[in-house]
Design a protein around this motif. Structure first.
Motif, PDB file in Angstrom:
ATOM      1  N   TRP A   1      12.193 -25.348 -15.779  1.00  0.00           N
ATOM      2  CA  TRP A   1      12.541 -23.917 -15.746  1.00  0.00           C
ATOM      3  C   TRP A   1      11.333 -23.046 -16.090  1.00  0.00           C
ATOM      4  CZ3 TRP A   1      12.214 -20.458 -19.774  1.00  0.00           C
ATOM      5  CH2 TRP A   1      12.076 -20.982 -21.061  1.00  0.00           C
ATOM      6  N   ILE A   2      10.437 -23.566 -16.947  1.00  0.00           N
ATOM      7  CA  ILE A   2       9.232 -22.800 -17.279  1.00  0.00           C
ATOM      8  C   ILE A   2       8.298 -22.758 -16.075  1.00  0.00           C
ATOM      9  CG2 ILE A   2       7.146 -22.806 -18.695  1.00  0.00           C
ATOM     10  CD1 ILE A   2       8.785 -23.791 -21.012  1.00  0.00           C
ATOM     11  N   LYS A   3       8.152 -23.883 -15.379  1.00  0.00           N
ATOM     12  CA  LYS A   3       7.326 -23.876 -14.175  1.00  0.00           C
ATOM     13  C   LYS A   3       7.907 -22.929 -13.126  1.00  0.00           C
ATOM     14  CE  LYS A   3       7.040 -28.430 -13.606  1.00  0.00           C
ATOM     15  NZ  LYS A   3       7.229 -29.098 -14.901  1.00  0.00           N
ATOM     16  N   SER A   4       9.233 -22.901 -13.011  1.00  0.00           N
ATOM     17  CA  SER A   4       9.851 -22.030 -12.021  1.00  0.00           C
ATOM     18  C   SER A   4       9.580 -20.564 -12.316  1.00  0.00           C
ATOM     19  CB  SER A   4      11.368 -22.283 -11.963  1.00  0.00           C
ATOM     20  OG  SER A   4      11.648 -23.583 -11.501  1.00  0.00           O
ATOM     21  N   VAL A   5       9.632 -20.186 -13.601  1.00  0.00           N
ATOM     22  CA  VAL A   5       9.414 -18.787 -13.969  1.00  0.00           C
ATOM     23  C   VAL A   5       7.932 -18.426 -13.895  1.00  0.00           C
ATOM     24  CG1 VAL A   5       9.589 -17.083 -15.818  1.00  0.00           C
ATOM     25  CG2 VAL A   5      11.491 -18.651 -15.392  1.00  0.00           C
ATOM     26  N   LEU A   6       7.112 -19.151 -14.651  1.00  0.00           N
ATOM     27  CA  LEU A   6       5.685 -18.809 -14.707  1.00  0.00           C
ATOM     28  C   LEU A   6       4.991 -19.084 -13.373  1.00  0.00           C
ATOM     29  CD1 LEU A   6       4.667 -20.150 -18.241  1.00  0.00           C
ATOM     30  CD2 LEU A   6       5.380 -17.849 -17.591  1.00  0.00           C
ATOM     31  N   GLY A   7       5.230 -20.266 -12.817  1.00  0.00           N
ATOM     32  CA  GLY A   7       4.602 -20.598 -11.549  1.00  0.00           C
ATOM     33  C   GLY A   7       5.096 -19.723 -10.420  1.00  0.00           C
ATOM     34  N   GLY A   8       6.390 -19.429 -10.437  1.00  0.00           N
ATOM     35  CA  GLY A   8       6.937 -18.561  -9.405  1.00  0.00           C
ATOM     36  C   GLY A   8       6.325 -17.184  -9.433  1.00  0.00           C
ATOM     37  N   ALA A   9       6.104 -16.659 -10.638  1.00  0.00           N
ATOM     38  CA  ALA A   9       5.480 -15.343 -10.758  1.00  0.00           C
ATOM     39  C   ALA A   9       4.031 -15.387 -10.298  1.00  0.00           C
ATOM     40  CB  ALA A   9       5.556 -14.865 -12.207  1.00  0.00           C
ATOM     41  N   TYR A  10       3.308 -16.404 -10.734  1.00  0.00           N
ATOM     42  CA  TYR A  10       1.881 -16.488 -10.407  1.00  0.00           C
ATOM     43  C   TYR A  10       1.667 -16.683  -8.911  1.00  0.00           C
ATOM     44  CZ  TYR A  10      -3.038 -17.722 -10.987  1.00  0.00           C
ATOM     45  OH  TYR A  10      -4.402 -17.742 -10.912  1.00  0.00           O
ATOM     46  N   ALA A  11       2.604 -17.356  -8.245  1.00  0.00           N
ATOM     47  CA  ALA A  11       2.475 -17.577  -6.806  1.00  0.00           C
ATOM     48  C   ALA A  11       2.488 -16.272  -6.023  1.00  0.00           C
ATOM     49  CB  ALA A  11       3.600 -18.486  -6.315  1.00  0.00           C
ATOM     50  N   LEU A  12       3.021 -15.200  -6.617  1.00  0.00           N
ATOM     51  CA  LEU A  12       3.087 -13.911  -5.935  1.00  0.00           C
ATOM     52  C   LEU A  12       1.798 -13.106  -6.060  1.00  0.00           C
ATOM     53  CD1 LEU A  12       6.683 -12.816  -6.993  1.00  0.00           C
ATOM     54  CD2 LEU A  12       5.978 -14.214  -5.060  1.00  0.00           C
ATOM     55  N   VAL A  13       0.910 -13.535  -6.944  1.00  0.00           N
ATOM     56  CA  VAL A  13      -0.333 -12.805  -7.133  1.00  0.00           C
ATOM     57  C   VAL A  13      -1.231 -13.030  -5.913  1.00  0.00           C
ATOM     58  CG1 VAL A  13      -2.353 -12.493  -8.607  1.00  0.00           C
ATOM     59  CG2 VAL A  13      -0.147 -13.088  -9.626  1.00  0.00           C
ATOM     60  N   PRO A  14      -1.760 -11.967  -5.292  1.00  0.00           N
ATOM     61  CA  PRO A  14      -2.604 -12.134  -4.106  1.00  0.00           C
ATOM     62  C   PRO A  14      -3.857 -12.950  -4.424  1.00  0.00           C
ATOM     63  CG  PRO A  14      -1.906  -9.850  -4.346  1.00  0.00           C
ATOM     64  CD  PRO A  14      -1.519 -10.549  -5.615  1.00  0.00           C
ATOM     65  N   PRO A  15      -4.364 -13.682  -3.433  1.00  0.00           N
ATOM     66  CA  PRO A  15      -5.545 -14.528  -3.661  1.00  0.00           C
ATOM     67  C   PRO A  15      -6.750 -13.770  -4.195  1.00  0.00           C
ATOM     68  CG  PRO A  15      -4.533 -15.075  -1.563  1.00  0.00           C
ATOM     69  CD  PRO A  15      -3.821 -13.857  -2.078  1.00  0.00           C
TER      70      PRO A  15
ATOM     71  N   SER B   1       0.858  -1.174   0.000  1.00  0.00           N
ATOM     72  CA  SER B   1       0.000   0.000   0.000  1.00  0.00           C
ATOM     73  C   SER B   1       0.891   1.221   0.000  1.00  0.00           C
ATOM     74  CB  SER B   1      -0.915  -0.017   1.232  1.00  0.00           C
ATOM     75  OG  SER B   1      -1.747   1.121   1.230  1.00  0.00           O
ATOM     76  N   ASN B   2       1.312   1.651  -1.201  1.00  0.00           N
ATOM     77  CA  ASN B   2       2.252   2.751  -1.296  1.00  0.00           C
ATOM     78  C   ASN B   2       1.721   3.904  -2.137  1.00  0.00           C
ATOM     79  OD1 ASN B   2       2.314   1.722  -3.835  1.00  0.00           O
ATOM     80  ND2 ASN B   2       4.392   0.852  -3.690  1.00  0.00           N
ATOM     81  N   GLY B   3       0.420   3.959  -2.324  1.00  0.00           N
ATOM     82  CA  GLY B   3      -0.152   5.032  -3.116  1.00  0.00           C
ATOM     83  C   GLY B   3      -0.344   4.643  -4.560  1.00  0.00           C
ATOM     84  N   LEU B   4       0.505   3.722  -5.041  1.00  0.00           N
ATOM     85  CA  LEU B   4       0.363   3.255  -6.415  1.00  0.00           C
ATOM     86  C   LEU B   4      -0.336   1.910  -6.468  1.00  0.00           C
ATOM     87  CD1 LEU B   4       3.872   4.179  -7.857  1.00  0.00           C
ATOM     88  CD2 LEU B   4       1.717   5.390  -8.179  1.00  0.00           C
ATOM     89  N   CYS B   5      -0.080   1.097  -5.437  1.00  0.00           N
ATOM     90  CA  CYS B   5      -0.691  -0.228  -5.392  1.00  0.00           C
ATOM     91  C   CYS B   5      -2.040  -0.177  -4.704  1.00  0.00           C
ATOM     92  CB  CYS B   5       0.211  -1.209  -4.627  1.00  0.00           C
ATOM     93  SG  CYS B   5       1.635  -1.736  -5.583  1.00  0.00           S
ATOM     94  N   ARG B   6      -3.017  -0.826  -5.294  1.00  0.00           N
ATOM     95  CA  ARG B   6      -4.322  -0.979  -4.679  1.00  0.00           C
ATOM     96  C   ARG B   6      -4.854  -2.345  -5.071  1.00  0.00           C
ATOM     97  NH1 ARG B   6      -8.165   2.987  -6.877  1.00  0.00           N
ATOM     98  NH2 ARG B   6      -6.693   4.479  -5.978  1.00  0.00           N
ATOM     99  N   ASN B   7      -5.246  -3.135  -4.064  1.00  0.00           N
ATOM    100  CA  ASN B   7      -5.730  -4.502  -4.335  1.00  0.00           C
ATOM    101  C   ASN B   7      -4.691  -5.333  -5.075  1.00  0.00           C
ATOM    102  OD1 ASN B   7      -8.211  -4.005  -3.129  1.00  0.00           O
ATOM    103  ND2 ASN B   7      -9.096  -3.254  -5.039  1.00  0.00           N
ATOM    104  N   GLY B   8      -3.399  -5.036  -4.802  1.00  0.00           N
ATOM    105  CA  GLY B   8      -2.351  -5.836  -5.404  1.00  0.00           C
ATOM    106  C   GLY B   8      -2.025  -5.472  -6.825  1.00  0.00           C
ATOM    107  N   VAL B   9      -2.578  -4.368  -7.369  1.00  0.00           N
ATOM    108  CA  VAL B   9      -2.355  -4.009  -8.759  1.00  0.00           C
ATOM    109  C   VAL B   9      -1.881  -2.569  -8.843  1.00  0.00           C
ATOM    110  CG1 VAL B   9      -3.420  -3.757 -11.029  1.00  0.00           C
ATOM    111  CG2 VAL B   9      -4.158  -5.586  -9.500  1.00  0.00           C
ATOM    112  N   VAL B  10      -0.809  -2.327  -9.616  1.00  0.00           N
ATOM    113  CA  VAL B  10      -0.404  -0.957  -9.872  1.00  0.00           C
ATOM    114  C   VAL B  10      -1.440  -0.306 -10.760  1.00  0.00           C
ATOM    115  CG1 VAL B  10       1.341   0.506 -10.948  1.00  0.00           C
ATOM    116  CG2 VAL B  10       2.036  -1.478  -9.609  1.00  0.00           C
ATOM    117  N   GLN B  11      -1.898   0.872 -10.359  1.00  0.00           N
ATOM    118  CA  GLN B  11      -2.984   1.508 -11.073  1.00  0.00           C
ATOM    119  C   GLN B  11      -2.532   2.039 -12.424  1.00  0.00           C
ATOM    120  OE1 GLN B  11      -6.203   1.315  -9.577  1.00  0.00           O
ATOM    121  NE2 GLN B  11      -4.822  -0.129  -8.596  1.00  0.00           N
ATOM    122  N   GLY B  12      -3.369   1.935 -13.405  1.00  0.00           N
ATOM    123  CA  GLY B  12      -3.073   2.409 -14.741  1.00  0.00           C
ATOM    124  C   GLY B  12      -4.192   1.992 -15.660  1.00  0.00           C
TER     125      GLY B  12
END
Length: 542
Positions: free
Chosen positions: A78-92, A38-49
């Motif tokens: 390596w594809i699972k590590s990149v794609l899955g690793g990124a997706y795991a960071l997305v808030p529920p 919550s830094n003014g740009l992030c809301r609900n886990g998404v940078v506003q734009g």
């Protein structure tokens, strides 16, 4: 406890911590933020734009990406590590949609009778107003609004065969096709079917239930989960097969369920030594051979860090469950559910009875006479009515599973209907020569001492009172062992069955990695009347 599905860092190479930039960076002015930012740009886990994705940020990713699961799991590591690793960071709340938090609050709160009544009323109203198969009962609509339990009692039972013969007639016309998610059962019953879930709702609800279960019973958390649930492992079919893979979204160390013979176990042990799992989610028939081998080789320490075990998708033999509880110094929980998302239940760490979640779906236990089972200890078929699926409401849905009615719930689970045990599906009963039925989960533990060194066992029946037992032993059974097993089966069935024993090198599993505990060639339905009137389990303590 902060649940690992929602905000913990998955275990994957450090360079891929910024994988979200690689995956989503091609989309202008859109980034995934860490949960809680919550830094003014992030809301609900998404940078506003103002981008198309930002405008659709409330649309759950999970349903949109679900169709790619097979390709993702089959992809190189390596594809699972990149794609899955990124997706795991997305808030529920972004992954599963806005409904996720609401369902989580529902399941975390004390059971509310008014909420349950309202959910049932909504299901019945949807079914009566918009599902062709229920139009003959539309006269119950007013009663469904004011007295839904009374209306439900007047509705017909709904079977898998009904859906298979008329899928379109069971789909609600209240939602467009774009809001429906087509799903298939795994075929563990004799009647696999296709059906529909509601996009943005059904999977969000399921994840919320799983996360609350993990929070309450410690079946998941920070750390790696050893997963033995039938997933195919890329490269496992080669001459020098790789028998495990790591999936970072769920933090699953996945072992191939198709290579559980002793000659492959050392490679499993290497993976366990590297990853040191803290939790286990497994089919009982897949986990048991691994534990037998680890114990026989003196390598039980490889699973010493395990803090919780969740057994899923299969009936559990009594001797398997006893072995799991003796092996692990942590809770061992047995989960009951199915692809249709109608009922949700589980045992407790210190209570082997199944507690059904009344705010997930409505459970009934129906006897062979079509009436509700009301006597504790009586056997009936589990019948469920779904909540929260406007795409295809399941009303009085016959699961094909049989259970024994229990008394009041554990003190910490007030309001949860209880079954003493789940006897299994129709095809998981054997027929005695006098037409009595014995559940295969009970019969499977007929003689614990002789079976504890068998990696797998399987019964087959073609005529009443006669069984074939295939065993896959670590060492050959002696003549005395076989005689003891035969005597125990006769005792367990009270003289109702004789058994022939066949030692084999392999017992195949299904395409989804499950083991068929019984291959039943008889039509069990014709024997149900006499046996369902009371408890079919042998009351002896042996």
């Amino acid at each position: 406890m902060t649940h690992a599905f929602s905000s913990c860092w998955p275990t994957f190479p450090p360079w891929s911590r910024n994988a979200s930039t690689l995956v989503f960076g091609s989309v202008p002015r859109f980034q995934i933020c860490q949960a809680g930012s919550s830094n003014g740009l992030c809301r609900n886990g998404v940078v506003q734009g103002k981008t198309p994705l930002q405008a659709r940020k409330h649309m759950p990713f999970d349903d949109h990406l679900h169709r790619f699961v097979g390709s993702y799991v089959a992809a190189p590591q390596w594809i699972k590590s990149v794609l899955g690793g990124a997706y795991a960071l997305v808030p529920p709340r972004i992954r599963f949609g806005a409904g996720y938090e609401g369902y989580r609050r529902r399941f975390e709160a004390p059971v509310s009778a008014s909420q349950i009544e309202q959910s049932l009323s909504q299901t019945l109203q949807t079914a009566l107003q918009s599902v062709p198969a229920f139009q003959a009962y539309r006269g119950l609509l007013d009663k469904a609004r004011s007295h839904p339990f009374e209306a439900l009692a007047e509705m017909p039972l709904m079977s898998k065969e009904d859906i298979k013969l008329n899928l379109a007639g069971h789909v609600s016309t209240s939602l467009p096709a774009s809001k429906r998610l087509r799903v298939f059962t795994g075929g563990s019953t004799s009647v696999p079917i296709a059906f529909y879930l509601q996009k943005g709702v059904s999977r969000a609800k399921e994840w919320a239930a799983a996360h609350v279960l993990a929070q309450r019973l410690n079946t998941d958390g920070d750390g790696v989960v050893l997963a033995m649930r039938g997933r195919s492992v890329r490269g496992a079919e080669g001459r020098e097969p790789r028998l495990w893979m790591y999936e970072p979204i769920k933090r699953h160390l996945i072992l191939s369920s198709d290579h559980l013979e002793p000659e492959h176990m050392r490679r499993y042990a290497e993976a366990l030594k590297t990853w040191r799992p803290r939790y286990i989610h497994a089919f009982p028939s897949a986990l048991y051979p691994l534990l037998v081998w680890l114990k026989s080789e003196g390598r039980a320490d490889l699973l010493a860090d395990v803090q919780g075990v969740l057994l899923t998708s299969e009936s559990v033999f009594d001797h398997h469950l006893a072995a799991f509880k003796a092996f692990f110094a942590c809770p061992v929980i047995v989960h009951y559910g199915h692809s249709e998302r109608v009922l949700f239940a589980h045992t407790l760490a210190d209570d082997p009875r199944y507690h059904f979640w009344p705010h997930y779906g409505h459970m009934e236990l129906i006897g062979s006479d079509g009436k509700a089972v009301t006597q504790v200890g009586q056997v009936g078929e589990l019948v469920g009515t779904s909540f929260d699926n406007a795409a295809m409401p399941f009303v009085r849905y016959r699961t094909g599973d049989y259970a024994v009615l229990g008394a009041s719930a554990d003190s910490g689970w007030q309001g949860f209907p209880v079954c003493e045990r789940i006897e299994g599906r129709v095809q998981e009963f054997v027929v005695c020569r006098d037409r009595r039925l014995i559940t295969i989960t009970t019969l499977g533990a007929a003689h614990f001492e002789q079976l504890e060194h068998c990696l797998r066992i399987q019964f087959e029946q073609k005529e009443p009172g006669v069984l074939l037992l295939r065993v896959m032993p670590l060492r050959p059974l002696s003549a005395q062992d076989k005689q003891a097993i035969q005597a125990s089966v006769q005792h367990k069935t009270q003289g109702g069955c004789v058994v022939q024993i066949e030692e084999v090198n392999n017992i195949p599993v299904t395409e989804r990695g499950k083991q068929r505990l019984l291959i039943q060639h008889l039509s069990i339905e014709s024997f149900l009347g006499a046996s369902m009137a009371g408890d079919t389990q042998d009351p002896s303590p042996h």
